[in-house]
Design a protein around this motif. Structure first.
Motif, PDB file in Angstrom:
ATOM      1  N   VAL A  46     -14.238  -9.980  -8.959  1.00  0.00           N
ATOM      2  CA  VAL A  46     -13.568 -10.718  -7.881  1.00  0.00           C
ATOM      3  C   VAL A  46     -12.556 -11.699  -8.471  1.00  0.00           C
ATOM      4  N   PHE A  47     -12.941 -12.382  -9.547  1.00  0.00           N
ATOM      5  CA  PHE A  47     -12.055 -13.356 -10.184  1.00  0.00           C
ATOM      6  C   PHE A  47     -10.790 -12.688 -10.722  1.00  0.00           C
ATOM      7  N   ILE A  48     -10.954 -11.595 -11.448  1.00  0.00           N
ATOM      8  CA  ILE A  48      -9.796 -10.904 -12.044  1.00  0.00           C
ATOM      9  C   ILE A  48      -8.913 -10.310 -10.950  1.00  0.00           C
ATOM     10  N   GLY A  49      -9.527  -9.634  -9.975  1.00  0.00           N
ATOM     11  CA  GLY A  49      -8.750  -9.067  -8.878  1.00  0.00           C
ATOM     12  C   GLY A  49      -8.020 -10.135  -8.091  1.00  0.00           C
ATOM     13  N   GLY A  50      -8.677 -11.256  -7.827  1.00  0.00           N
ATOM     14  CA  GLY A  50      -8.049 -12.351  -7.096  1.00  0.00           C
ATOM     15  C   GLY A  50      -6.888 -12.966  -7.861  1.00  0.00           C
ATOM     16  N   ALA A  51      -7.054 -13.098  -9.174  1.00  0.00           N
ATOM     17  CA  ALA A  51      -5.973 -13.657  -9.992  1.00  0.00           C
ATOM     18  C   ALA A  51      -4.746 -12.756  -9.972  1.00  0.00           C
ATOM     19  N   VAL A  52      -4.964 -11.462 -10.152  1.00  0.00           N
ATOM     20  CA  VAL A  52      -3.839 -10.508 -10.155  1.00  0.00           C
ATOM     21  C   VAL A  52      -3.184 -10.457  -8.773  1.00  0.00           C
ATOM     22  N   GLY A  53      -3.984 -10.382  -7.714  1.00  0.00           N
ATOM     23  CA  GLY A  53      -3.435 -10.350  -6.356  1.00  0.00           C
ATOM     24  C   GLY A  53      -2.647 -11.605  -6.021  1.00  0.00           C
ATOM     25  N   SER A  54      -3.163 -12.761  -6.403  1.00  0.00           N
ATOM     26  CA  SER A  54      -2.460 -14.021  -6.129  1.00  0.00           C
ATOM     27  C   SER A  54      -1.146 -14.116  -6.885  1.00  0.00           C
ATOM     28  N   LEU A  55      -1.157 -13.688  -8.147  1.00  0.00           N
ATOM     29  CA  LEU A  55       0.084 -13.706  -8.930  1.00  0.00           C
ATOM     30  C   LEU A  55       1.131 -12.773  -8.336  1.00  0.00           C
ATOM     31  N   GLY A  75       5.305  -8.301   4.646  1.00  0.00           N
ATOM     32  CA  GLY A  75       5.175  -7.030   3.925  1.00  0.00           C
ATOM     33  C   GLY A  75       4.000  -7.021   2.972  1.00  0.00           C
ATOM     34  N   ILE A  76       3.764  -8.145   2.322  1.00  0.00           N
ATOM     35  CA  ILE A  76       2.648  -8.244   1.378  1.00  0.00           C
ATOM     36  C   ILE A  76       1.322  -8.068   2.111  1.00  0.00           C
ATOM     37  N   ASN A  77       1.179  -8.717   3.263  1.00  0.00           N
ATOM     38  CA  ASN A  77      -0.057  -8.587   4.040  1.00  0.00           C
ATOM     39  C   ASN A  77      -0.257  -7.163   4.544  1.00  0.00           C
ATOM     40  N   ILE A  78       0.822  -6.493   4.913  1.00  0.00           N
ATOM     41  CA  ILE A  78       0.719  -5.112   5.395  1.00  0.00           C
ATOM     42  C   ILE A  78       0.274  -4.190   4.258  1.00  0.00           C
ATOM     43  N   VAL A  79       0.822  -4.384   3.073  1.00  0.00           N
ATOM     44  CA  VAL A  79       0.411  -3.590   1.904  1.00  0.00           C
ATOM     45  C   VAL A  79      -1.067  -3.828   1.608  1.00  0.00           C
ATOM     46  N   LEU A  84      -6.725  -2.011   1.723  1.00  0.00           N
ATOM     47  CA  LEU A  84      -8.083  -2.202   2.241  1.00  0.00           C
ATOM     48  C   LEU A  84      -8.556  -0.987   3.036  1.00  0.00           C
ATOM     49  N   GLY A  85      -7.670  -0.411   3.845  1.00  0.00           N
ATOM     50  CA  GLY A  85      -8.024   0.796   4.589  1.00  0.00           C
ATOM     51  C   GLY A  85      -8.347   1.950   3.669  1.00  0.00           C
ATOM     52  N   TRP A  86      -7.547   2.103   2.612  1.00  0.00           N
ATOM     53  CA  TRP A  86      -7.801   3.173   1.642  1.00  0.00           C
ATOM     54  C   TRP A  86      -9.127   2.942   0.915  1.00  0.00           C
ATOM     55  N   LEU A  87      -9.379   1.706   0.493  1.00  0.00           N
ATOM     56  CA  LEU A  87     -10.646   1.405  -0.178  1.00  0.00           C
ATOM     57  C   LEU A  87     -11.833   1.638   0.744  1.00  0.00           C
ATOM     58  N   TYR A  88     -11.651   1.345   2.021  1.00  0.00           N
ATOM     59  CA  TYR A  88     -12.727   1.592   2.984  1.00  0.00           C
ATOM     60  C   TYR A  88     -13.047   3.085   3.049  1.00  0.00           C
ATOM     61  N   SER A  89     -12.031   3.919   2.957  1.00  0.00           N
ATOM     62  CA  SER A  89     -12.271   5.366   3.061  1.00  0.00           C
ATOM     63  C   SER A  89     -12.982   5.932   1.838  1.00  0.00           C
ATOM     64  N   VAL A  90     -12.854   5.291   0.695  1.00  0.00           N
ATOM     65  CA  VAL A  90     -13.493   5.799  -0.531  1.00  0.00           C
ATOM     66  C   VAL A  90     -14.683   4.946  -0.948  1.00  0.00           C
ATOM     67  N   ARG A  91     -15.156   4.077  -0.083  1.00  0.00           N
ATOM     68  CA  ARG A  91     -16.195   3.112  -0.441  1.00  0.00           C
ATOM     69  C   ARG A  91     -17.488   3.757  -0.919  1.00  0.00           C
ATOM     70  N   ALA A 103     -11.008  -4.810  -3.106  1.00  0.00           N
ATOM     71  CA  ALA A 103     -11.007  -5.318  -1.731  1.00  0.00           C
ATOM     72  C   ALA A 103     -11.144  -6.840  -1.687  1.00  0.00           C
ATOM     73  N   VAL A 104     -12.198  -7.343  -2.275  1.00  0.00           N
ATOM     74  CA  VAL A 104     -12.450  -8.784  -2.188  1.00  0.00           C
ATOM     75  C   VAL A 104     -11.477  -9.560  -3.064  1.00  0.00           C
ATOM     76  N   GLY A 105     -11.324  -9.130  -4.322  1.00  0.00           N
ATOM     77  CA  GLY A 105     -10.483  -9.868  -5.252  1.00  0.00           C
ATOM     78  C   GLY A 105      -8.999  -9.650  -5.042  1.00  0.00           C
ATOM     79  N   PHE A 106      -8.527  -8.420  -5.317  1.00  0.00           N
ATOM     80  CA  PHE A 106      -7.093  -8.144  -5.294  1.00  0.00           C
ATOM     81  C   PHE A 106      -6.490  -8.336  -3.906  1.00  0.00           C
ATOM     82  N   CYS A 107      -7.058  -7.651  -2.906  1.00  0.00           N
ATOM     83  CA  CYS A 107      -6.494  -7.761  -1.554  1.00  0.00           C
ATOM     84  C   CYS A 107      -6.703  -9.158  -0.973  1.00  0.00           C
TER      85      CYS A 107
END
Length: 163
Positions: A46-55, A75-79, A84-91, A103-107
């Motif tokens: 979550v930390f790594i994904g959140g850092a990359v997503g925020s940057l 546009g960023i929120n739509i992406v 998130l929709g794609w991750l939900y389909s492969v969860r 999902a939690v970190g990056f998005c």
């Protein structure tokens, strides 16, 4: 009622002793270590994904020109909703840490609610109806992007026969 102290040789633990937690110290320690390691990996993902997503959000929001009737992070929120929709389909086909990372970190870092509200406040100071329209449009577009992401995920990553 008197208590009886039962001592059990860990090498010779009976079914009754295992079921009642007697003599299972070694197994409990191993399970605790596994739980701690799993929790640390989850928080790390979550930390790594959140850092990359925020940057990325910050880099994109600086380089995207401002549209008067939309938020800068539209546009960023739509992406992020699409991902998130794609991750939900492969969860069910990816490890939980991938979901924590993506999902939690990056998005979560990519599409922060605080930026959205801050930008809506900026729009509302000039015109409340523009802000309300922008909010409705962004929510509807985000939902559509999530549905599209899930549909594409299901199309290109069909569920296994056992799912």
């Amino acid at each position: 009622m008197a208590r009886t102290l039962v001592t059990v040789d860990p090498g010779n633990v009976s079914h009754y002793a295992r079921r009642n937690g007697i003599g299972a110290g070694r197994q409990a320690v191993t399970q605790k270590r596994t739980h701690v390691r799993t929790t640390a990996l989850m928080f790390g993902a979550v930390f790594i994904g959140g850092a990359v997503g925020s940057l990325l959000r910050e880099l994109f929001s600086v380089s995207i020109p401002h549209a008067g009737f939309l938020t800068q992070t539209f546009g960023i929120n739509i992406v992020a909703c699409f991902i998130l929709g794609w991750l939900y389909s492969v969860r069910n086909r990816v490890h939980a840490h991938v979901l924590h990372l993506g999902a939690v970190g990056f998005c979560g870092g990519l599409s922060t609610f605080s930026s959205f509200v801050s930008e809506l406040e900026r729009l509302a100071l000039s015109n409340i109806w523009v802000a309300a329209s922008a909010a409705a449009l962004e929510i509807a577009a985000g939902l559509a992007a999530a549905i599209l992401g899930e549909a594409i995920g299901r199309r290109f990553h069909p569920p296994r026969a056992t799912e």
